[in-house]
Each structure stands twice: as structure tokens, then as C-alpha cells.
Design an enzyme around this catalytic site. Structure first.
Site, mmCIF file in Angstrom:
data_model
loop_
_atom_site.group_PDB
_atom_site.id
_atom_site.type_symbol
_atom_site.label_atom_id
_atom_site.label_comp_id
_atom_site.label_asym_id
_atom_site.label_seq_id
_atom_site.Cartn_x
_atom_site.Cartn_y
_atom_site.Cartn_z
ATOM 1 N N THR A 247 -0.822 2.551 33.940
ATOM 2 C CA THR A 247 -0.281 3.843 34.369
ATOM 3 C C THR A 247 -0.119 4.819 33.203
ATOM 4 O O THR A 247 0.433 5.909 33.378
ATOM 5 C CB THR A 247 1.085 3.666 35.062
ATOM 6 O OG1 THR A 247 1.972 2.975 34.184
ATOM 7 C CG2 THR A 247 0.942 2.893 36.359
ATOM 8 N N THR B 73 6.343 -6.511 22.954
ATOM 9 C CA THR B 73 6.391 -5.493 23.994
ATOM 10 C C THR B 73 5.023 -5.209 24.571
ATOM 11 O O THR B 73 4.038 -5.285 23.867
ATOM 12 C CB THR B 73 6.973 -4.177 23.453
ATOM 13 O OG1 THR B 73 7.076 -3.252 24.529
ATOM 14 C CG2 THR B 73 6.123 -3.575 22.401
ATOM 15 N N THR C 95 0.994 0.610 46.184
ATOM 16 C CA THR C 95 0.402 1.213 47.368
ATOM 17 C C THR C 95 -0.399 2.463 47.047
ATOM 18 O O THR C 95 -1.028 3.023 47.923
ATOM 19 C CB THR C 95 1.507 1.569 48.393
ATOM 20 O OG1 THR C 95 2.485 2.395 47.762
ATOM 21 C CG2 THR C 95 2.163 0.297 48.914
#
Length: 383
Positions: A144, A176, A383
Site C-alpha cells: 500500500t 520492521t 476488499t
């Protein structure tokens, strides 16, 4: 950009989720010293388990990364899929599977589409397909992220390059997200491991977007020695510089974020205490939303410091709080000061300060504001 010698890179679109780049293979020729740190999550994925075994050997021929699928919590089938992925990558570059680091990032609870991955690896001819650059590698590991993250530095004849991905599910617990470093400096794996842990402690473990620790966190460095030995102090300083640049990019690109937040805590009992307080500030939703709204409400800083109830040596009468270098407590926060602080908050990078007035401990952490964009990204994630 200047690149370290001896690394070959392939990126591709295997179709793991969509048509974007989702697969990365990096080879080091010759074999490199390697060091890595990984998530402490109890739900750590099989890629973490396999990569830890490679770290134990102290040497590695390369890396394979799948993005947009974490392959976590899939039981024995997921373990087998990760092992097969490592074997497929090793076969392509002609290496022992045990020498390949594996990393995955994306949705939890979904198995790799192994038929798709097998079909993709089948026709790959190495090194003819290894024509990508480190900038391509940084793009291939994104999920993202809104942009790729890449940094580099020179140390004598050697170069160090770092790439990273991650904008959400970030509150490191030993390492991380995904971040990888490549250098042609000659450094023993034991020395490299200690150096990596020191750098991670001051950079990636000083980063928080949303207080959530990923199941797939990985930080790994390869050093193949082609550029010869380097001054270790100079190299560590350059390594820290590259890692910190990536951390700032990640914080600024936090899901839905509009501002980078840097919290500087000084005057603490020790560095560990300073870090605890700094994390309390940067992780506070109330602080984050105040920053987003450019509201110079220093009371939210006082709240965040005050909730560190285990730090019994914190005395409010000795604490000083500031926004953008403007002290708002304990000195009177008049309208002129508040406007200067608000003007600072309207910028893209915000610095919040807390001096505890106890001793000389200090720590700086990095994060971002909290916006409705974060909610939208994560409410619609699968979704």
C-alpha cells in the site's frame, strides 16, 4: 546512482494478486556475509523461519520476495509453499536453497498461488533476466506504499544501498516491515550482525505508524566484499544515514498520512526511558489528530508524558514541552507562541519536544499524523 558491485536483480509481475510488480529476486555473486533481524510476533510467517536459518549460517547467495501475499497462518501447507518458493529461486540462480533469504508481505491467511509462481519461474534464464535496478527492486516490494523507498551512501571504495516497504502495521518489535541493504564492503557476518542491531535500534525500532507489529518484519544486510575492507566506524555511520533516510520516508508515507512527526525526548533517566516516553507521544491518537489539524494543544503532549505511569521519576514541575522549538509548558503559552506553534504544525514535517529534566537520556522517534485516509485504506484492505 552508485551501486554496489556483484548484485544481480530480477523483478517481475507473476500475477500473485494483480498485474503489478510482485516478485523480486536478488543474487549476490560472490556469496555474501549476511545478518538479519526479524519480527518477534507469535504469528511469524514461514518466510521468517526460513530466513532465520540462513542467518545462522552467516552467509547468503540472495533473496526472494513475494509482495501482496504474506503467506502467514496457513499451517503446514504455507510452510511447504515458502520452502518451494525458496527452492525455485535457488534453482534459477544456481544456489543452495539454504542460502536464500525469503520474505513476504501482504494479506495474512492466504496461501501463495503456487501454480502461478511455478509457471512464472519455469522459463526464467539467469542471468539474462537479471536486468533490473535497485529502484525497480524498491518498487517490486511495495504493497500500500504510495511510492518506493530507496537510499544509498558511499564509504571509501564501497557503496551501501537500502530499500524498504511499509506504511501500515508498523510498530517494530526487533525489526520492521521489509527493509534490505546491499553493500560490496568486506565485513564479517558477526560484526555485521552487531552493527545491524545497533542501527535498527536507532532507526527502524524508533518508528511507529499505528502501534501494530507485523507478522513478516524483516531487516537484512548482505556484504559481498568486492570493494574490500572499509573503516567500520565510517561504514556504520553511513549505514545509519541510509536507514534513517528510509525510516523518514516510511513515516512520511504512513497510510493516509499528511505529515511526518519527529518526537525528541531529552533529559530522561536513560535512553530507554526517553524512548518509552517518545513512543507514548508519537503513538497517541490524540497527539496525531492534533498534529493533523494543526492544533497547538500542548495538553495532549502533557497527557502522553503523564500516562507513562511506570516512570515514577517524571516530575511535571521539571518537564518542558515544545512544538517546533516553541516552548509551551511551563512558560505561558500566549497567543503569539500558540500561533508560531500552529504555523509549524501546518508544515509537512513536525517536531515535538519533551525535556524531562531528570538526567541526560535521550531518544528520537518517528511517526505520522492520523487521518481519515488511514481508516479508508484499512477498512477496505482485503476488499
Amino acid at each position: 546512482m552508485t551501486v554496489p558491485a556483484g548484485f544481480r536483480i530480477h523483478v517481475g509481475s507473476a500475477g500473485i494478486k494483480d498485474s503489478t510488480r510482485d516478485l523480486l529476486v536478488v543474487e549476490s555473486d560472490p556469496e555474501a556475509s549476511v545478518a538479519g533481524v526479524f519480527t518477534l510476533s507469535r504469528f511469524a510467517g514461514p518466510s521468517i523461519k526460513l530466513s532465520r536459518s540462513t542467518m545462522a549460517a552467516g552467509c547468503s547467495r540472495g533473496l526472494v520476495v513475494v509482495s501482496k501475499n504474506a503467506n502467514v497462518a496457513n499451517g503446514a501447507e504455507g510452510d511447504a509453499d515458502a520452502s518451494e518458493l525458496r527452492s525455485l529461486a535457488a534453482e534459477v540462480i544456481g544456489a543452495d536453497p539454504e542460502s536464500i533469504v525469503v520474505a513476504s508481505t501482504g494479506v495474512i491467511g492466504r496461501r501463495y498461488p503456487m501454480d502461478v509462481i511455478r509457471t512464472y519461474f519455469g522459463p526464467l534464464a539467469w542471468p539474462e533476466v537479471a536486468t533490473a535496478e535497485f529502484s525497480d527492486a524498491a518498487e517490486a516490494i511495495m504493497t500500500t506504499d504510495t511510492h518506493s523507498k530507496l537510499s544509498e551512501a558511499k564509504v571509501g571504495a564501497a557503496t551501501i544501498v537500502g530499500i524498504a516497504k511499509g506504511v501500515g502495521m508498523i510498530e517494530p518489535d526487533m525489526a520492521t516491515l521489509l527493509t534490505f541493504f546491499f553493500t560490496d564492503a568486506a565485513i564479517d557476518s558477526g560484526v555485521l550482525d552487531a552493527m545491524l542491531r545497533r542501527v535498527v535500534a536507532r532507526t527502524f525500532n524508533a518508528l511507529s505508524i499505528d502501534t501494530d507489529t507485523s507478522t513478516s518484519d524483516s531487516a537484512v544486510i548482505w556484504a559481498n566484499g568486492l570493494a574490500g575492507s572499509v573503516d567500520l566506524g565510517e561504514f556504520e555511520a553511513a549505514f545509519l544515514e541510509v536507514a534513517l533516510a528510509l525510516v523518514r520516508m516510511i513515516a512520511a508515507d504512513g497510510e493516509g498520512a499528511s505529515k511526518l512527526i519527529e518526537v525528541r525526548v531529552t533529559g530522561a533517566r536513560d535512553d530507554a526511558s526517553a524512548k518509552l516516553v517518545a513512543k507514548a507521544i508519537v503513538n497517541s491518537p490524540l497527539v496525531k489528530t492534533a498534529v493533523h489539524g494543526a492544533d497547538p494543544n500542548w495538553g495532549r503532549l502533557a497527557m502522553a508524558v503523564g500516562k507513562c505511569s511506570t516512570e515514577t521519576d517524571i516530575d511535571p514541575d521539571r518537564v518542558r514541552l515544545s512544538i517546533g522549538g516553541v516552548e509551551l509548558y511551563p512558560s505561558a503559552a500566549d497567543e503569539a507562541k500558540l500561533e508560531r506553534a500552529a504555523a509549524h504544525l501546518r508544515g509537512d514535517e513536525v517536531v515535538l519536544g519533551a525535556d524531562l529534566g531528570i538526567s541526560e537520556g535521550s531518544f528520537t522517534v518517528y511517526g505520522c499524523d492520523l487521518t481519515d485516509g488511514y481508516i479508508r485504506v484499512n477498512a477496505d484492505y482485503t476488499t
